[in-house]
Write a protein that holds these residues in place. Structure first.
Motif, mmCIF file in Angstrom:
data_model
loop_
_atom_site.group_PDB
_atom_site.id
_atom_site.type_symbol
_atom_site.label_atom_id
_atom_site.label_comp_id
_atom_site.label_asym_id
_atom_site.label_seq_id
_atom_site.Cartn_x
_atom_site.Cartn_y
_atom_site.Cartn_z
ATOM 1 N N LEU A 35 0.845 -1.202 0.000
ATOM 2 C CA LEU A 35 0.000 0.000 0.000
ATOM 3 C C LEU A 35 0.876 1.247 0.000
ATOM 4 N N PHE A 36 0.263 2.324 -0.447
ATOM 5 C CA PHE A 36 0.980 3.587 -0.599
ATOM 6 C C PHE A 36 0.209 4.667 0.145
ATOM 7 N N VAL A 37 0.928 5.396 0.997
ATOM 8 C CA VAL A 37 0.253 6.359 1.882
ATOM 9 C C VAL A 37 0.969 7.698 1.865
ATOM 10 N N THR A 38 0.195 8.736 2.182
ATOM 11 C CA THR A 38 0.814 10.013 2.541
ATOM 12 C C THR A 38 0.503 10.266 4.014
ATOM 13 N N PHE A 39 1.524 10.757 4.720
ATOM 14 C CA PHE A 39 1.378 11.088 6.140
ATOM 15 C C PHE A 39 1.376 12.619 6.288
ATOM 16 N N PRO A 40 0.869 13.133 7.396
ATOM 17 C CA PRO A 40 1.046 14.562 7.668
ATOM 18 C C PRO A 40 2.541 14.897 7.731
ATOM 19 N N ASP A 90 3.412 10.054 -10.011
ATOM 20 C CA ASP A 90 3.177 10.205 -8.575
ATOM 21 C C ASP A 90 2.076 11.216 -8.265
ATOM 22 N N PRO A 91 0.907 10.738 -7.789
ATOM 23 C CA PRO A 91 -0.185 11.678 -7.475
ATOM 24 C C PRO A 91 0.076 12.437 -6.175
ATOM 25 N N ALA A 92 1.053 11.981 -5.386
ATOM 26 C CA ALA A 92 1.297 12.631 -4.082
ATOM 27 C C ALA A 92 2.450 13.620 -4.167
ATOM 28 N N ASP A 93 2.948 13.819 -5.396
ATOM 29 C CA ASP A 93 3.995 14.824 -5.618
ATOM 30 C C ASP A 93 5.179 14.654 -4.656
ATOM 31 N N GLY A 94 5.636 13.398 -4.521
ATOM 32 C CA GLY A 94 6.848 13.135 -3.737
ATOM 33 C C GLY A 94 6.589 12.924 -2.263
ATOM 34 N N ARG A 95 5.322 12.971 -1.847
ATOM 35 C CA ARG A 95 5.015 12.797 -0.409
ATOM 36 C C ARG A 95 4.586 11.370 -0.090
ATOM 37 N N GLY A 96 4.621 10.491 -1.124
ATOM 38 C CA GLY A 96 4.134 9.130 -0.917
ATOM 39 C C GLY A 96 5.164 8.217 -0.288
ATOM 40 N N HIS A 97 4.646 7.174 0.391
ATOM 41 C CA HIS A 97 5.513 6.155 0.991
ATOM 42 C C HIS A 97 4.912 4.790 0.681
ATOM 43 N N ARG A 98 5.777 3.795 0.498
ATOM 44 C CA ARG A 98 5.300 2.438 0.224
ATOM 45 C C ARG A 98 5.457 1.575 1.461
ATOM 46 N N LEU A 99 4.415 0.838 1.782
ATOM 47 C CA LEU A 99 4.467 -0.115 2.895
ATOM 48 C C LEU A 99 4.097 -1.488 2.346
ATOM 49 N N ILE A 100 4.942 -2.471 2.570
ATOM 50 C CA ILE A 100 4.667 -3.820 2.051
ATOM 51 C C ILE A 100 4.608 -4.817 3.215
ATOM 52 N N CYS A 101 3.570 -5.654 3.189
ATOM 53 C CA CYS A 101 3.455 -6.741 4.172
ATOM 54 C C CYS A 101 3.856 -8.054 3.503
ATOM 55 N N SER A 102 4.330 -8.980 4.293
ATOM 56 C CA SER A 102 4.776 -10.250 3.724
ATOM 57 C C SER A 102 4.063 -11.414 4.402
ATOM 58 N N PHE A 103 4.398 -12.622 4.004
ATOM 59 C CA PHE A 103 3.840 -13.832 4.619
ATOM 60 C C PHE A 103 4.198 -13.882 6.097
ATOM 61 N N ARG A 104 5.210 -13.141 6.494
ATOM 62 C CA ARG A 104 5.708 -13.176 7.875
ATOM 63 C C ARG A 104 5.151 -12.052 8.745
ATOM 64 N N THR A 105 4.539 -11.056 8.160
ATOM 65 C CA THR A 105 4.024 -9.925 8.935
ATOM 66 C C THR A 105 2.932 -10.431 9.874
ATOM 67 N N THR A 106 2.978 -9.980 11.139
ATOM 68 C CA THR A 106 1.964 -10.450 12.107
ATOM 69 C C THR A 106 0.956 -9.335 12.407
#
Ligand SMILES: Cc1ncc(COP(=O)(O)O)c(C=O)c1O
Ligand SMILES: C[C@H](O)[C@H](N)C(=O)O
Length: 348
Positions: free
Chosen positions: A289-294, A316-332
């Motif tokens: 998932l891709f998020v923008t934070f304050p 990039d719709p967030a104009d450089g403010r975006g971040h990627r978060l990836i979960c895996s088979f191991r994420t709890t």
């Protein structure tokens, strides 16, 4: 906590056990072992048709080598402007094809559309010998934006490629995640929709170095063996890639691992979406998932030890403010919930 990439997650125990089991005794090299043949039959069962299957160790090699037999060196491959082949393989496809052009196309949520393909092709009329002929289309399933194509979307995009005489390559580094999320069959999401060659990834979903290039028409694969060998990607101890896929495909392990990763991303995405000032940039269809934070929040989270990438891309719709978060088979669930609590505290 690391949400950097599913590449960070290590290997599933079932995969490691399978590698140990495959270590017994001697076995022919270069894919001549019985396990390699057994796994090809497993793929034929899963995809409900005969297919030619070739193992390589990285997704970049899978993509570049697949494309090398799908376009002439003077050809052109249409792809999404944020695709991995365009953005993250250091011109590997151009190298492996002997110089074919990649033609990046914009598309909402990281996905190509039939209209965009047709419109793009109109701008590149056949002009031999001056214009590079469009030879292939590459799409990524699930995409680099954490979205996925439905069966209908795949069929419509492949039809636009087929009517223009293009062959269709699918980067399936996260194909398992897309199948697990869709409920459709692997066949419906690939050859039945018009895909010619699938790069079926295992590495990001619990395997160590296991990618399978799957040709749904053996005749397309004629040159692949030579291209793979010449590129130095024919493993002599191929049984150790085969062993990974043998375990990965057994009893639906590939879908169990992917479903868990997807579920953790859904948990994370819905939790973040409920926090004031945090927005989710694209639909969360698979395990990323891709998020923008304050302002300032991402830095504070990183200072506290959380790991995730800033994510800047051409579209990039967030104009450089975006971040990627990836979960895996191991994420709890605990790791997701603890991270969400940290985000709430920093955003308060
Ligand atoms: C969508 C996609 N395709 C291909 C690859 C290439 O895989 P590799 O890093 O094994 O070369 C990646 C890498 O994670 C990817 O995210
Ligand atoms: C982008 C990078 O190359 C890697 N494919 C990843 O997803 O982390």
């Amino acid at each position: 906590m690391s949400f950097a990439s599913d590449n960070w997650a290590g290997a599933a125990p079932e995969i490691l056990d399978a590698i140990i089991r495959a270590n017994d005794g001697a076995a022919p090299g270069y894919g001549g072992d019985t396990l390699t043949k057994k796994v090809e039959a497993k793929f034929a069962e899963i995809f409900e048709r005969d297919c030619a299957v070739y193992f390589v160790a990285t997704g970049g090699a899978a993509n570049g080598l697949a494309l090398s037999v799908m376009t002439p060196p003077y050809g052109m491959v249409l792809c999404h402007e944020e695709s991995h082949v365009q953005m993250d393989e250091c011109a590997g496809p151009e190298f492996f094809t002997g110089g074919a052009k990649l033609l990046p196309i914009a598309g909402e949520n990281g996905k190509l559309s039939a209209d965009a393909i047709r419109k793009t092709l109109k701008g590149f009329p056949h002009r031999p010998p001056h214009g590079a002929p469009a030879s292939a289309l590459s799409l990524t399933q699930g995409t680099e934006c954490g979205t996925r194509y439905s069966v209908d979307e795949t069929s419509v995009v492949c039809a636009a490629a087929c009517e223009a005489g293009l062959s269709v390559h699918m980067d399936g580094a996260r194909f398992s995640n897309a199948v697990a999320a869709s409920g459709a069959s692997p066949a419906e999401l690939t050859w039945k929709a018009g895909v010619d060659v699938l790069c079926f990834g295992g590495t990001k979903n619990g395997c160590i170095a296991a990618e399978a290039v799957i040709f749904f028409d053996r005749h397309r694969a004629m040159d692949f063996e030579f291209m793979r060998k010449r590129a130095g990607h024919l493993w002599s101890k191929m049984r150790f890639i085969a062993a990974q896929f043998d375990a990965y495909l057994e009893d639906g392990l590939w879908l169990k691992l992917a479903s868990h990763a997807n579920a953790m991303a859904q948990r994370l995405s819905s939790g973040l979406a409920a926090i004031n000032g945090v927005s989710i940039m694209y639909p969360t269809d698979i395990n990323e998932l891709f998020v923008t934070f304050p302002d300032g929040v991402a830095d504070k989270l990183r200072d506290g030890g959380d790991i995730f990438y800033p994510w800047i891309t051409p579209g990039d719709p967030a104009d450089g403010r975006g971040h990627r978060l990836i979960c895996s088979f191991r994420t709890t669930e605990e790791e997701v919930d603890e991270f969400l609590e940290r985000v709430r505290k920093v955003c308060d």
